[in-house]
Design a protein around this motif. Sequence first.
Motif, PDB file in Angstrom:
ATOM      1  N   SER A 252       0.825  -1.221   0.000  1.00  0.00           N
ATOM      2  CA  SER A 252       0.000   0.000   0.000  1.00  0.00           C
ATOM      3  C   SER A 252       0.853   1.263   0.000  1.00  0.00           C
ATOM      4  O   SER A 252       1.870   1.340   0.705  1.00  0.00           O
ATOM      5  N   ASP A 253       0.362   2.255  -0.769  1.00  0.00           N
ATOM      6  CA  ASP A 253       1.035   3.562  -0.777  1.00  0.00           C
ATOM      7  C   ASP A 253       0.545   4.435   0.382  1.00  0.00           C
ATOM      8  O   ASP A 253       1.151   5.464   0.672  1.00  0.00           O
ATOM      9  N   GLN A 274       5.467   7.791   8.886  1.00  0.00           N
ATOM     10  CA  GLN A 274       5.825   6.943   7.732  1.00  0.00           C
ATOM     11  C   GLN A 274       6.431   5.631   8.222  1.00  0.00           C
ATOM     12  O   GLN A 274       7.171   5.617   9.211  1.00  0.00           O
ATOM     13  N   LYS A 298       6.470  -1.863  -8.206  1.00  0.00           N
ATOM     14  CA  LYS A 298       5.829  -0.926  -7.256  1.00  0.00           C
ATOM     15  C   LYS A 298       6.147  -1.308  -5.822  1.00  0.00           C
ATOM     16  O   LYS A 298       6.416  -0.461  -4.969  1.00  0.00           O
ATOM     17  N   GLU A 299       6.107  -2.619  -5.562  1.00  0.00           N
ATOM     18  CA  GLU A 299       6.422  -3.090  -4.211  1.00  0.00           C
ATOM     19  C   GLU A 299       7.867  -2.744  -3.840  1.00  0.00           C
ATOM     20  O   GLU A 299       8.160  -2.326  -2.713  1.00  0.00           O
ATOM     21  N   ARG A 302       8.082   0.862  -2.872  1.00  0.00           N
ATOM     22  CA  ARG A 302       7.540   1.166  -1.526  1.00  0.00           C
ATOM     23  C   ARG A 302       8.532   0.761  -0.433  1.00  0.00           C
ATOM     24  O   ARG A 302       8.740   1.493   0.533  1.00  0.00           O
ATOM     25  N   CYS A 392       2.824  10.056   1.833  1.00  0.00           N
ATOM     26  CA  CYS A 392       4.046  10.718   2.296  1.00  0.00           C
ATOM     27  C   CYS A 392       3.684  12.154   2.628  1.00  0.00           C
ATOM     28  O   CYS A 392       3.184  12.880   1.772  1.00  0.00           O
TER      29      CYS A 392
END
Length: 927
Positions: A252-253, A274, A298-299, A302, A392
Motif C-alpha cells: 500500500s502507498d 511513515q 511498485k512493491e 515502496r 508521504c
Amino acid sequence: MGKRNSQQQGNIHRAFCLSYRLKPGACAVLILLMEPRHLLTLHEHVPKSIMNFKASREPGAPDPTAGASIDDENCWHLDEEQVKEQVKLFLSQGGYYGSGKQLNSMFAKVREMLRMRDSNGARMLTLITEQFMADPRLTLWRQQGTSMTDKCRQLWDELGALWVCIILNPHCKLEEKSCWLQQLQKWSDLDLCPLEDGNYGHELPNITSALPQSASHSPDSLSRPRRTVFTRAIEGRELHWQDSHLQRIISSDIYTAPACQRESERLLFNSQGQPLWLEHVPTACARVDALRSHGYPKEALRLTVAIINTLRLQQQRQLEIYKHQKKELLQRGTTTITNLEGWVGHPLDPIGCLFQTLTEACRLSDDGYLEVSDMNESRIPVYQHVPVAAGCSNSSESYLSLALEVALMGMGQQRVMPEGLYAQDKVCRNEEQLLSQLQELQLDDELVQTLRKQCILLLEGGPFSGLGEVIHRESVPMHTFAKYLFSALLPHDPDLSYKLALRAMRLPVLENSASTGDSSHPHHMVSVVPSRYPRWFTLGHLESQQCELASTMLTAAKGDTLRLQTILEAIQKHIHSSSLIFKLAQDAFKIATPTDSSTDSTLLNVALELGLQVMRMTLSTLNWRRREMVRWLVTCATEVGVRALVSILQSWYTLFTPTEATSIVAATAVSHTTILRLSLDYPQREELASCARTLALQCAMKDPQSCALSALTLCEKDHIAFEAAYQIAIDAAAGGMTHSQLFTIARYMELRGYPLRAFKLASLAMSHLNLAYNQDTHPAINDVLWACALSHSLGKNELAALIPLVVKSVHCATVLSDILRRCTVTAPGLAGIPGRRSSGKLMSTDKAPLRQLLDATINAYINTTHSRLTHISPRHYGEFIEFLSKARETFLLPQDGHLQFAQFIDNLKQIYKGKKKLMLLVRERFG
C-alpha cells in the motif's frame, strides 16, 4: 542489477509471446492490470491457467515451443544441453572474445525469466552454476593459490547475487526453496568454491593488526568463518515475507502509523508516521532487488522508500549521539567504526539497488512517457521528477531526489578498508559506477537542495560519515566522491564545496599521528614519507585520486589568493607522494600560464611552492625523474621572476645536490636565454651572477670532484672568484679527484688561456694515472699525449718535469714510443708565452730529458715481449712479429741501438728456442 540489453529483452519477449500465441505486450498488460496488493499472493488469487500465461490457443498443430504440461509453471521450453554447452564454451574462452558479455547476457536472460515469473529461470541458473563449478581453472587456481581474473570474479559475484534473488523470491514454494538451498550448500562446501572476498584463503592472517581499537570486531582471517559466493544466498533461508508490517509496506502507498499506536508499533514508524523497515541494510536492499527481479516494481519502490526513511532516522540519531561525544572524540583525535560492512563495494550492492529502483521510476522514454522496463544502455537516460506516492507527508519529495540522497548517504558512509586486493578494488569500482550514474542526473533546484542538505549532514556527521571531523586511520578515503560533490556544488554553494573538498583531502593511513616541526607552516617541513601500508593494495590508485581532487580545486580556485593558499596547505599536509605533488605543480603551472591570456601570479607561486616541496622531498632519495624535476623548477622560478631565481640560488643546499646546483640551476639562471626572457637590467644581471658565483664556490668546496669545473666556468668573469675556484681544484687534486676530472679541468684552463695552470693540473693528473703494458686503448691515452704536447710547447724545463711522471705512470710500450716520436720531431718552446721562445733545435734522445723516456720505452718493449711470449698461440705469431718491428724503430733511435736490438733478438732465440716455428719467423725477419 546491471542494465539489460533492450534488443535482447525484446527478442525474449517476442519468443515468449509467440510461444503462447499472445500479442506482444499482452503479458505486461496482464501484470499491470492487477491490483498491487494481490501481486505478492498472485498464485492464490488468479486461476492457474492465467498464472501460467496459457492464453487460449488458436486451433492448429501443437506448439513446438510450448514446453511442459498445462499444469506446470514453466513458460517456455529450456534447451538444457544447449545452455550447458554455451556456458562451457564461454568459460573455456577465459573471459576473452566477448565471452564475458555473452555470460552476462545469459544472466540477463535469467533475470528476464524471473521477472516473467518463469520457474525455468532458477533451473537455467542451476545449469549455469554447474558449469561454473566444473570450470577446470578453479582447481588450477586453488592448487597454485592464485586469484582469478577480475572479469571472472565479477561473473561469480553476479552469480551469487542472482541466487540471493532466487532464494528471496516472494512467491516460491517451500520445497523449491529447500531444494535450492541444499544444492547451494553442496556447492559452497566444495574446497574449490570461490570465496566471497575473492581470495583463496592462502593469505597470511591479518599481521598488520588492522582496527586495533575495535579488535573485537576484527577477528583475524584464520578464525574468520569461510564465506563463499553462495553464503549470502544460504543465509537467506531465514528470511521470509510473512511479517505483517512488511506486507503492509509493500502492498500500500497509504500505509501510515495508526492514530493509537501500541508500544510495539512505535519503533515501526518515524515521527511523520511513515513506515520504517528496521533490517540490516544490505539484507533489506536484497529484498528490494528480489521484488524488482521477480516483477514487482511498485512493491520494490515502496520498500525502498521505507528503507530510506529508516536511514534518515539513523542518520539523525547518529548526529545527536555525536554531538554529545564530539568534545571527547576531537580531543582523542581518533574513532572506532561500528559498521563492519561498507555499503559501497558490498557483494549485494545495496546502494546501487536502491538507486536503480528509484531512478527507474523516473525514467522517460523517447516519446516522453515513463518507462517501466530498463533502457538501452548506450543512451544517456532522461529523468523527470515523479512525486513519492500518496501517504508521504512531505509531498514535495520525488523518487529522483530520494535516489540522489541515498547515493550520497551510501558513498559518504565511513567504512573500513576491507581485506584483500579484490575487495578493495571492488570498493573503487562500485564507487565509480555509482558516480557515473549520478553524473547522468541533471541537477535542478530540487536536486541541488538535496545535495546541499546531505553534504552539510555528511560534514557534521562525526564518525558515521567519511567526511566527518574525526575518522578512523583505516577509513576508506572520500577523494573521488568529494571531487564529484565539489564540482556539482561549486556553481551553487562555493563555500560549502571547498569546505567539503578540503575535508576530504586527508589520507590518514599515510599520515603520521605525531607530526614534527612547526605545523602552522607545513611547507617548511621536510616531508618524511611513512612506510607504504602493506594491507592497502589499492593505495597507489587512491593517492592518484587524492591528487585529482587537489588538481580540480586548484583549477577552480584560479585567481582566488585565499583559497589557493588554503589548498596549497592541504596538499602539503596530506599528499605524501613526491611524483604526485610534482604532477600537481605541473598542472598548476599550466593553468597559471595559458598561451592565450595573462599569467595568474598567485597560482604560479603555488606551482613554485609545490615544486620546492618536491625538491626537498626527493633531495636525499633516489628518484629517476629528479633531473626533469630540477629543470622544471628552474623554468617555473624563471617564470615567477628574478626574486624567485635569487631565492633558489641562495637556499640551494636545501633543494639541490651540488652537481644539480652548478650544472643545471646556476648555469640556467645566468644564461643568455634567461636574461632575455626576464628582460633584466645590469644590476639584476649582476645580482644573479653574484649569487651564482657564491653558489659555485660553496658547491666546489662541498663536492670538488663534480663541481670544480662548473665553478670555474661560473666564476670566469670575476677574477677573485675564479682564483678561489682554481685553488679549490688544486687543493682537491691531492684528495679524491680522478685523473680524468683533473685532465678535463686542465684542458679547460688551456682553452681559457692559462697554459701554466693547465700544466700544473696535468702534472697532478699524471700522478693519479697508471697505464699497464697491455692497455694500449685506454681512454686516458689522449690526455697523456695532450699533456706531453702541452709541456713540450711550454719548453724544455716543463718537459723535463713531466717526463719522470710519464715514466712512472705509463708502462705501455706503444704509448711511450708515440710520445717519444712526437717529442723528437718538433722543437720545444711556444711563441706567445711571455719570456718563452722556441729554441729551434730538435731534441736528442741521447740527452736528458728524453734519454729517460727512451730507456723507459725500450724497457717497456722488452717487458711486454716477455709477457706476450709466455702465453702466445700460433694465430698471434704474425701480430707478434709486427710488434717486434715497431720495437726495432725505438731500439734504433740511439747510436748503439742496432747492437742493443741484435742482442735482444739473440736472447729471445736462446730463451724461447722451444717455440721453433716462431723463432724461424723471427730469424727470417730480423736475422
